[in-house]
Enzyme design. Structure first.
Site, PDB file in Angstrom:
ATOM      1  N   HIS A  62       1.112  -1.552   0.036  1.00  0.00           N
ATOM      2  CA  HIS A  62      -0.087  -0.140  -0.056  1.00  0.00           C
ATOM      3  C   HIS A  62       0.515   1.253   0.489  1.00  0.00           C
ATOM      4  CE1 HIS A  62      -3.570   2.129  -0.098  1.00  0.00           C
ATOM      5  NE2 HIS A  62      -3.570   2.864   1.160  1.00  0.00           N
ATOM      6  N   HIS A  64       0.777   5.206  -1.581  1.00  0.00           N
ATOM      7  CA  HIS A  64       0.714   6.594  -1.988  1.00  0.00           C
ATOM      8  C   HIS A  64       2.253   7.338  -1.922  1.00  0.00           C
ATOM      9  CE1 HIS A  64      -3.794   6.260  -0.188  1.00  0.00           C
ATOM     10  NE2 HIS A  64      -3.450   5.625   0.186  1.00  0.00           N
ATOM     11  N   HIS A 212     -11.375   4.098  -2.145  1.00  0.00           N
ATOM     12  CA  HIS A 212     -11.160   4.717  -1.007  1.00  0.00           C
ATOM     13  C   HIS A 212     -11.540   4.880   0.569  1.00  0.00           C
ATOM     14  CE1 HIS A 212      -9.705   9.044   0.752  1.00  0.00           C
ATOM     15  NE2 HIS A 212     -10.625   8.616   0.867  1.00  0.00           N
ATOM     16  N   GLU A 241      -9.964   2.574   9.018  1.00  0.00           N
ATOM     17  CA  GLU A 241      -8.399   2.724   9.448  1.00  0.00           C
ATOM     18  C   GLU A 241      -8.692   3.133  10.912  1.00  0.00           C
ATOM     19  OE1 GLU A 241      -5.976   5.829   7.516  1.00  0.00           O
ATOM     20  OE2 GLU A 241      -7.569   5.201   6.399  1.00  0.00           O
ATOM     21  N   HIS A 275      -4.986  -1.553   6.309  1.00  0.00           N
ATOM     22  CA  HIS A 275      -5.875  -0.890   7.337  1.00  0.00           C
ATOM     23  C   HIS A 275      -6.713  -1.543   8.370  1.00  0.00           C
ATOM     24  CE1 HIS A 275      -3.795   2.513   6.303  1.00  0.00           C
ATOM     25  NE2 HIS A 275      -4.630   2.773   5.419  1.00  0.00           N
ATOM     26  N   ASP A 326       2.235   3.348   2.545  1.00  0.00           N
ATOM     27  CA  ASP A 326       1.342   4.267   2.846  1.00  0.00           C
ATOM     28  C   ASP A 326       2.058   5.487   3.002  1.00  0.00           C
ATOM     29  OD1 ASP A 326      -1.221   5.058   3.267  1.00  0.00           O
ATOM     30  OD2 ASP A 326      -1.393   4.383   5.168  1.00  0.00           O
TER      31      ASP A 326
END
Length: 462
Positions: A62, A64, A212, A241, A275, A326
């Site tokens: 994961h 970003h 999302h 989360e 998460h 992340d």
């Protein structure tokens, strides 16, 4: 694409059963292992003897990528609620200014860092799609996606690109705010983007789908997305989360998020939950029974104060568990695994942190490592992963001369890799049958780092 096959020999290598001695590793012209043979004796002629013990690469499940541009810059706590506000403000500042060229510069640097951190494949949760006002970029609606794919190719890392569905700001249907518009993506455009990415058939590029959050999509779109994904595309969703999110979803639907997914019959082996920090025993069992997988991001979850997962419950339910970088505050799996295990030790106030009392577990890092390998393969949609025939030819060569590992007894090497740091333990890295790091040096790191530095100056010049 045909590659020159590799003929390698390792004094020790981590195979599915643990450490093996004198391992012969041969790759084919497609960049996959065609022979993995332990107890092969001394290196035969024409074979390259690797300079240390060998581990498989790990999947960063994961990521970003654009968050790398503000990693470490959102640590302001000078007013009530300032911590989360500062983080969101930094994210929106960067998101509003990124062009495809700047995104590629940031992502390429990140992917090189992740390679040095022991990741050879990245699952990129791609949620930055359009221009700052939400309008499409000129000429090419997939320019941001291609910027990430080009960055991965430049760095030499494998990529599972996950374009993200995000239709609204919350379950009440309110539209995305001004700072969030370029994160929006409707179902039709998302599926068009996925199809375009699939058709390119680029080496080491896989494609999946992302959501999302449950509140960011309509139930109808989510059900259609699951149908469109079918058995061929991984579907990742950020879920449960933090507690406020769970309470809001329960108030809106009468069920907690993972419970709601199970009630809708959506969970399947093709789903990966990201998460899932605040879940019940019932929800954990539902995920295990469905055959879905999980990604935990210990450093990011700690940085944002979201909470601590109860890892033992997931292990007991048979759920494959991966780790992810992340928000990029940490870019090495050594630290993610250490954070994960230490959190469990603190949670249970005992050193055997991965399991509940009276639950059998292996000692040291072996169980953590095996868990992350299997979970990462599931998250990336890889049928084969590791030092096994048919898997992509990825590996890490451990530098036992590094200060953090110097003099470590061979049987405890993996324990030292995970629990003794800092250091730079990877002498070499191979991805897809190619050396991308040799003697700690990435061939393109200087140029990539220079572009990243210029990108940062551009993003933060105001």
């Amino acid at each position: 694409m045909n590659l020159e096959p590799l003929n390698l020999w390792a004094p020790r290598a981590w195979l599915p059963g643990g450490w093996a001695e004198q391992v012969l590793l041969r790759s084919d012209a497609t960049g996959h292992w065609c022979e993995v043979r332990p107890n092969a004796g001394l290196p035969p002629p024409g074979t390259l003897a690797l300079g240390g013990a060998v581990l498989p690469g790990l999947v960063d499940a994961h990521s970003h990528a654009f968050h790398r541009a503000f990693a470490g810059l959102a640590e302001r706590f000078d007013a009530p609620g300032a911590g989360l506000h500062s983080w969101g403000a930094m994210r929106d500042h960067v998101a509003a200014r990124l062009t495809p060229e700047l995104l590629q510069a940031v992502a390429a640097h990140l992917y090189v860092e992740l390679l040095h951190g022991g990741y050879t494949h990245v699952c990129e949760f791609h949620d930055l799609h359009d221009q700052a006002d939400g309008s499409p970029l000129p000429d090419d609606a997939q320019r941001m996606a291609w910027a990430l794919a080009d960055a991965a190719q430049e760095a030499g890392v494998g990529l599972t690109l996950l374009p993200v569905l995000r239709e609204r700001a919350g379950s009440s249907g309110e539209p995305l705010g001004e700072g969030q518009r370029r994160f929006g993506r409707g179902l039709e455009r998302l599926l068009q983007e996925v199809q375009a990415l699939q058709e390119c058939k680029r080496p080491m590029l896989c494609v999946g789908l992302g959501v999302h959050a449950l509140s960011a999509v309509t139930p109808q779109s989510l059900a259609q997305l699951a149908r469109e994904a079918g058995p061929d595309l991984r579907l990742h969703i950020q879920i449960a989360e933090h507690q406020a999110y769970v309470r809001a979803w329960r108030e809106a639907t009468g069920a907690s998020p993972v419970q709601w997914l199970a009630q809708q019959g959506l969970l399947s082996p093709h789903w990966t939950l990201v998460h899932a920090t605040h879940v019940s025993d019932e929800e954990v069992r539902a995920v295990g029974q469905a055959g879905a997988s999980l990604v935990l991001c210990p450093s990011s979850e700690a940085n944002l104060g979201d909470g601590l997962a109860d890892l033992a419950r997931w292990i007991e339910a048979g759920v494959p568990v991966a780790v992810g970088s992340d928000s990029q505050v940490t870019r090495t799996w050594r630290e993610e695994l250490r954070w994960l295990d230490y959190g469990q030790r603190l949670l249970r106030q005992q050193r055997q942190g991965q399991s509940r009392p009276n639950t059998p577990s292996t000692s040291g890092a072996g169980r953590l490592w095996t868990m992350a390998q299997q979970g990462g393969a599931a998250a990336a949609g890889m049928k084969h992963w590791g030092l096994v025939e048919g898997a992509r030819a990825d590996l890490l060569v451990v530098d036992t001369s590094d200060a953090s590992l110097l003099g470590t007894p061979a049987p405890q090497l993996l324990d030292a890799v995970v629990f003794c740091s800092p250091g730079r333990p990877w002498r070499d890295a191979v991805v897809g049958g190619r050396f991308v790091v040799r003697n700690h040096v990435h061939a393109h790191s200087a140029g990539i780092a220079g572009r990243f530095e210029r990108a940062m100056r551009s993003l933060w010049s105001l």
